[in-house]
Design a protein around this motif. Structure first.
Motif, mmCIF file in Angstrom:
data_model
loop_
_atom_site.group_PDB
_atom_site.id
_atom_site.type_symbol
_atom_site.label_atom_id
_atom_site.label_comp_id
_atom_site.label_asym_id
_atom_site.label_seq_id
_atom_site.Cartn_x
_atom_site.Cartn_y
_atom_site.Cartn_z
ATOM 1 N N ARG A 1 0.945 -1.308 -0.071
ATOM 2 C CA ARG A 1 0.047 0.089 0.273
ATOM 3 C C ARG A 1 0.832 1.460 -0.016
ATOM 4 N N SER A 2 0.318 2.382 -0.493
ATOM 5 C CA SER A 2 0.941 3.631 -0.691
ATOM 6 C C SER A 2 1.585 4.077 0.773
ATOM 7 N N ARG A 3 0.868 3.704 1.805
ATOM 8 C CA ARG A 3 1.278 4.294 3.139
ATOM 9 C C ARG A 3 2.257 3.302 3.875
ATOM 10 N N SER A 4 2.667 2.649 3.067
ATOM 11 C CA SER A 4 3.787 1.707 3.433
ATOM 12 C C SER A 4 5.084 1.483 2.621
ATOM 13 N N ASP B 1 2.954 -4.405 4.785
ATOM 14 C CA ASP B 1 1.924 -3.379 5.449
ATOM 15 C C ASP B 1 1.644 -3.926 7.037
ATOM 16 N N ARG C 1 -3.131 -8.994 7.136
ATOM 17 C CA ARG C 1 -3.504 -7.700 7.574
ATOM 18 C C ARG C 1 -4.866 -7.568 7.935
ATOM 19 N N LYS D 1 -8.411 -7.857 6.109
ATOM 20 C CA LYS D 1 -8.416 -8.657 4.847
ATOM 21 C C LYS D 1 -9.387 -9.798 4.864
ATOM 22 N N MET E 1 -7.043 -5.989 -1.488
ATOM 23 C CA MET E 1 -6.193 -4.932 -1.201
ATOM 24 C C MET E 1 -5.091 -4.649 -2.289
ATOM 25 N N HIS F 1 -0.432 -0.590 -4.817
ATOM 26 C CA HIS F 1 -0.704 0.815 -4.897
ATOM 27 C C HIS F 1 -0.145 1.533 -6.140
ATOM 28 N N GLY G 1 -0.396 3.165 8.820
ATOM 29 C CA GLY G 1 0.644 2.803 7.628
ATOM 30 C C GLY G 1 2.009 2.800 8.341
ATOM 31 N N ASP H 1 -9.721 4.831 4.534
ATOM 32 C CA ASP H 1 -9.589 3.144 4.285
ATOM 33 C C ASP H 1 -10.758 2.569 4.533
ATOM 34 N N SER I 1 -11.185 -0.766 4.165
ATOM 35 C CA SER I 1 -11.174 -2.187 4.464
ATOM 36 C C SER I 1 -11.109 -2.217 6.289
#
Lengths: 429, 90
Positions: A39-42, A130, A202, A205, A215, A218, A406, A425, A427
């Motif tokens: 993901r973008s935040r990781s 993540d 995660r 998930k 998920m 990204h 993240g 988010d 999810s």
């Protein structure tokens, strides 16, 4: 390869050295793929973690691992069984002392293993994306580089008992693994399985109701560009491995390169078709997995099969990989963001088996089966045990809050894309 | 489809009998580690195949049996790791 392997001429030495200087591109490619599939935040944590893992693995391998992986200082640590000598560990110099005075072939062998261990430790890093803490990732890289990879490398590539199965028990030329399908990819893929089991999925998930939450990665550009970069590294790895471990002549290298490319292309085509048929449109991340699965398969096969056989083995890998990725997520509930278990472990095992089927030597299939049995029967339980113990000391998983904000903010204090708008988010239900 | 929701689909035994609920954890642990312990047994079968059978055909057969044992162990370990999934869900 054995210690009686021929010496390299200056030309071959230079050729292998150049190939090994290109081989790190496979590491770069894999790091990009792992980052893009997370993901973008990781993302920043993923790419910094890749560098940190590679560094830790290199340091530990140089200090301790190369000693046990060594295959040039006599037979190494051995025992006798059935009237034969079984070498289970090397007895090389500690901390690479005297490295500069070794023969060119020995130096190149160590360099190859140095790059191979860096690639191997990166494989599970993508599977723990993540939620896997960087200190734990670095610790596992150190353990793999110091306690697991050196032994597998010694068994497979130098004077170890797998490599000498041919001489001792008339099983072809011994276990064949020129490009590291077993010692690198199966080891990395099985480590990924252990990480996924221990860290768990995660958050969000697998919700209480319904199907698993998608998920998606990204950045498809990172992933697909990483595939292209990895191809160059793989070509170099397979060619260098063929010269070093299979005693191939330089004239055989065009076939090795062609086989590598054909295997990846056939695998991508198969995955493209199968995702097009199943989902109506080709899936970018699964196609990347398919491409990589073809490359992994070629790591075992490229030096020992014909181009058409490479095409067939790659095509089968490309067919199976997306189905296995889906099966592991939906039926077995394994949260493996990078698909490393399917791509590296399963395709690596398939490649090793295929090399035994297609290699034109009697008893080769038996040698390959012994290698596969060793990887599954010894390496997976050992890696799981080591990781399980390590998880008690350095917890693998970030806390819930860290996972929510993240890994970038949690571990680094800043994101990879500070100017991007971060969406809520959905999810986390 | 993904996961049969145990605690949602079935009434809790403790609710039905007023007995303290026995956690399923022990069974899961047994499956996890039994599976992982069976896998080295498959490896030793492979070693036995090398040593005991010089003839290629029985050697291959024995090696395939050793891989079957490892596959069985892996299957049990996978099954053992599937069990706690419901508890880990958010």
């Amino acid at each position: 390869m054995t210690s009686s392997s021929p010496m390299f001429s200056d030309t071959i030495f230079a050729l292998v050295l150049v190939l090994l200087l290109l081989a790190p591109l496979s590491i770069v490619g894999l790091a990009l793929i792992n980052t893009g599939l997370g993901r973008s935040r990781s993302a920043a944590q993923s790419i910094l973690g890749s560098l940190a893992l590679v560094s830790a693995a290199g340091l530990v391998f140089a200090l301790f691992g190369a000693t046990f992986a060594d295959g040039f200082s006599g037979a190494g640590h051995t025992f006798s069984l059935a009237g034969k000598t079984w070498s289970w560990a090397g007895t090389g110099p500690v901390a690479l002392s005297g490295f500069a005075t070794e023969t060119g072939r020995e130096q190149l062998s160590v360099l190859f293993q140095f790059l191979a261990v860096a690639l191997a430790v990166l494989i599970p890093w993508g599977s723990g994306a993540d939620r896997w803490r960087m200190p734990a990732g670095i610790a596992t890289a150190a353990v793999l580089a110091g306690l697991v990879f050196p032994f597998v490398a010694h068994w497979t590539w130098t004077t170890g008992w797998l490599a000498t199965l041919g001489a001792n028990f008339d099983m072809g030329v011994g276990f064949l693994d020129g490009g590291g399908a077993g010692a690198v990819h199966v080891l990395g893929g099985l480590s990924a399985l252990a990480v996924v089991w221990i860290a768990g999925p995660r958050r969000g998930k697998f919700p209480r109701e319904g199907l698993s939450t998608a998920m998606p990665g990204h950045n498809a550009i990172y992933v697909l560009f990483g595939c292209g970069v990895a191809l160059v590294g793989w070509l170099a790895f397979n060619a260098a491995g063929s010269l070093l471990w299979l005693n191939a002549a330089p004239a055989a290298l065009p076939v090795v390169a062609l086989n590598t490319w054909l295997s990846a292309s056939a695998a991508l085509s198969a995955t493209f078709i199968i995702t097009r048929v199943r989902f109506g449109k080709p899936d970018a991340s699964l196609c990347a997995n398919g491409w990589l699965a073809g490359l992994v398969t070629s790591s075992a096969c490229a030096g020992v099969v014909t181009p058409m056989e490479a095409l067939v083995t790659g095509f089968i890998a490309g067919l199976v990989t997306p189905l296995l990725v889906e099966f592991l997520e939906l039926a077995v509930a394994l949260d493996d963001p990078s698909g490393a278990i399917s791509v590296h472990a399963a395709s690596g095992l398939w490649g090793l088996f295929a090399a035994g089927v297609f290699a034109p030597r009697q008893g080769q299939l038996a040698a390959q089966l012994v290698g596969i049995a060793t990887l599954l029967g010894i390496v997976l339980p050992l890696v799981y045990l080591l990781f399980w113990l390590m998880n008690r000391v350095i917890p693998f998983r970030a806390d819930a809050d860290g996972e929510r904000i993240g890994m970038d903010l949690h571990e680094l204090g800043g994101g990879a894309y500070p100017e991007f708008v971060v969406h809520r988010d959905d999810s986390y239900r | 489809m993904l996961q049969p929701e145990k605690d949602g689909a079935e009434p809790s035994p403790s609710a039905a009998t007023d007995l303290p609920r026995v956690p399923a954890l022990k069974e899961e642990w047994v499956m996890k580690y039994a599976g992982l312990l069976v896998m080295p047994a498959g490896f030793f079968l492979a070693i036995a195949a090398i040593v005991l059978f010089p003839d290629p055909t029985p050697r291959i057969g024995f090696l395939l049996c050793s891989l079957a044992v490892e596959a069985m162990g892996l299957g049990v370990a996978v099954r053992g790791h599937m069990e706690p999934r419901g508890e880990r869900r958010s």
